[in-house]
Scaffold this active site. Sequence first.
Site, PDB file in Angstrom:
ATOM      1  N   CYS A 319       2.925  -0.410  -3.618  1.00  0.00           N
ATOM      2  CA  CYS A 319       2.026  -0.864  -2.746  1.00  0.00           C
ATOM      3  C   CYS A 319       1.000  -1.655  -3.295  1.00  0.00           C
ATOM      4  O   CYS A 319       0.403  -2.787  -2.757  1.00  0.00           O
ATOM      5  CB  CYS A 319       1.356   0.144  -2.098  1.00  0.00           C
ATOM      6  SG  CYS A 319       0.560   1.246  -2.512  1.00  0.00           S
ATOM      7  N   HIS A 378      -2.583   4.610  -0.771  1.00  0.00           N
ATOM      8  CA  HIS A 378      -1.760   3.397  -0.283  1.00  0.00           C
ATOM      9  C   HIS A 378      -2.590   2.254  -0.213  1.00  0.00           C
ATOM     10  O   HIS A 378      -4.024   2.360  -0.022  1.00  0.00           O
ATOM     11  CB  HIS A 378      -1.120   3.735   1.384  1.00  0.00           C
ATOM     12  CG  HIS A 378      -0.381   2.305   1.954  1.00  0.00           C
ATOM     13  ND1 HIS A 378       0.537   2.039   0.937  1.00  0.00           N
ATOM     14  CD2 HIS A 378      -0.439   1.887   2.683  1.00  0.00           C
ATOM     15  CE1 HIS A 378       1.125   0.906   1.506  1.00  0.00           C
ATOM     16  NE2 HIS A 378       0.561   0.725   2.854  1.00  0.00           N
ATOM     17  N   ASP A 401      -0.353  -5.584   5.516  1.00  0.00           N
ATOM     18  CA  ASP A 401       0.167  -4.609   4.732  1.00  0.00           C
ATOM     19  C   ASP A 401       1.889  -5.105   4.208  1.00  0.00           C
ATOM     20  O   ASP A 401       2.489  -5.094   5.031  1.00  0.00           O
ATOM     21  CB  ASP A 401       0.544  -3.285   5.170  1.00  0.00           C
ATOM     22  CG  ASP A 401       0.874  -2.214   4.266  1.00  0.00           C
ATOM     23  OD1 ASP A 401       1.289  -2.720   3.014  1.00  0.00           O
ATOM     24  OD2 ASP A 401       0.847  -1.033   4.497  1.00  0.00           O
TER      25      ASP A 401
END
Length: 760
Positions: A319, A378, A401
């Site tokens: 991530c 995250h 994202d």
Amino acid sequence: MARPQSNKKPSDAALWERHTREQRVYSALEEDLESFLILSCPITGLEVALTDLQSSRNNVRHHTEEISVDRLVVRRGQAFCITLYFKSRGFQPGMDSITFVAETGPLPDLAKGTRAVFSLTGSGGPSPWIASLEANRANSLEVSLCAPPMAAVGRYLLKIRIDSYQGSVTAYQLGEFILLFNPWCPADAVYMESEPQRQEYVVNDYGFIYQGSKSWIRPCPWNYGQFEENIIDICLELLEKSLNFQVDPSTDCALRGSPVYTSRVVCAMINSNDDNGVLNGNWSENYVDGTNPAEWTGSVAILKQWHATGCQPVRYGQCWVFAAVMCTVMRCLGIPTRVITNFDSGHDTDGNLIIDEYYDNTGRILENMKKDTVWNFHVWNECWMARKDLPPGYGGWQVLDATPQETSNGLYCCGPASVKAIKEGEVDLKYDTRFAFSMVNADCMSWLVYGGKEQKLHQDTATVGNFISTKSIQSDERDDITESYKYEEGSLQEREVFLKALQKLQAARSQGPPRANSNRFSSVPPRQDRARNPNIPSLRPSDVLQVSLKFELLDSPKMGQDINFVLLAVNMSPQFKDLKLNLSAQSLLHDGSPLAPFWQDTAFITLFPEEEKTYPCKILYSQYSQYLSTDKLIRISALGEEKNNPEKILVNKIITLTFPGIMINVLGAAFVNQPLTVQVVFSNPLSEPVEDCVLTLEGSGLFRKQQRVLIGVLKPHHKASITLKTVPFKSGQRQIQANLRSNRFKDIKGYKNVYVDIGL
């Protein structure tokens, strides 16, 4: 006759007055010469001999000088100047008519806005592009051009058509330029009013990505390098490799004027799930055919590798790597962007705002039943833009994202979702606001699985979404922005927002087909009661058993050392308690996925009324060393039960093992184009030798490419020092990023800020 150029305004008043007189004399001489040429020469067609795009001068004014001084890179909504030099005569108003053409994309189209035709006099049509006369000299013409603040970004070809006296027509290609978004232009959708914010979120080429856990937040340095050589071309290539461009290049180029559209395209292209995007994701702990995500320290090497291999996905990313590379691309294109870390981040796969976790009777978390997860941390991006496609008030920071978790309109991307909409529970607003809401404000439901049945252990309303962090503006400090995403946990406002979000989802589902696990909504009504009265606590087995369990560390858990902790049990009732406790430990990946358990214990504790006891525990380094993940996370759990009582109580704690960083010393002052000596000091934190040690260093403006130093073997607890030289090639505030990897650890990192003076 050439006019002398003065780059500085004299400080002395007399000098300035003399300079002004000289300028008037030269202007008069030029006018006389021009009149002489008109009277003595026959009228011919106007022919361009040379074009000066004034790249260096324009790029400074457009804040793109670090991208290039030789190529014209400008921002929309802001004028730039070019100079046309003619062969036999100068431009004569009334006799010559000049029309400019600007084209982008493979199929330029007037109707779609990818082709603009506009005249120097401003009477060439309805085009929003502007050309105006700045200076008309004997054989040259200085013209100011300006793209509208909603123009499509990308690579443009600039052409000119000249209609002269007696019907003479000539046409030329003047050259190429790149047009970017403009956060300095109030009419641009990405306009950002604060100059310090623009410097941080557009211009700054290094930063920190926060990792670890909520109890140990560590800054990891990152080289964004958005102005490094060839990065602008790679970013434009990325747009052209997108599925949108491949399917309909004409429409795709036309839509690149929208930061909403462009950010979604970039978001999908950072991962490779649907296309030949930049990065392959890998959470398996097996990276033998690529690079462990923990080893990366910058985006430049990743983007250049993607380009050099014919746009084959780079292995591997997780991530923070996805978010960091996206930050590089977006800042390069001119959209203000920052990297965000959310600790205890929810991944709600079934869309009910509940994260379900399953445990066995030893307290071990079960992988095979987990669909939802809570990531230890995250990382995503926020991009700044107006949102005319949403109701008023939802512009500003938007969540994007690029980590491939769920699809959005058929592609693996997420956002842009308004941060304000997330905070207010407006989960029906596009794009992917429901999913983003669950990342920061879902509930956690724990289930005990035994005998083929599921028993609800407890529902936690405050686990998800903690210490949401980003780098501070023009500072190396961490900025906590949790309040931007949600109201204070347990407050009436936070409960009301959750209830509103839940009702919107239920209303949407009642109009559409049923989805899996919709029965989980049955567990939510108690939360509605708390929305009316936030002081009513959630009912947990500990309330029924009247026993409290808690893990406490006895010392800081360090890599290579034993872990000492206690389980604290408190009897809160007036009755005698006889407890059985099953304890276990297992390594975790940062996305919440558990690895095999490596430690188990069983404890029997008797508690008199209102008594508390501690049960000491120790996990030896020899027990966890072979099972430790790259993330160095260990979850310890205890599942307690009382004889003849079906209720059970679960407690767990995530331990992050700390390790020493790398120390970087800059020996002497740093100047552009002068050698600079850098010393790097690091050590082996383990009581055993580590092999295959490699040190990497990079830093935009300091190193032309990533530096790799093969070290080999480090003895137990051995400290080593490496000295190397570099020649800085850019001035200003810079940062060196370093990483040490070995066969036992991959991400011992360090950084050093360096100010590079321009020198003499």
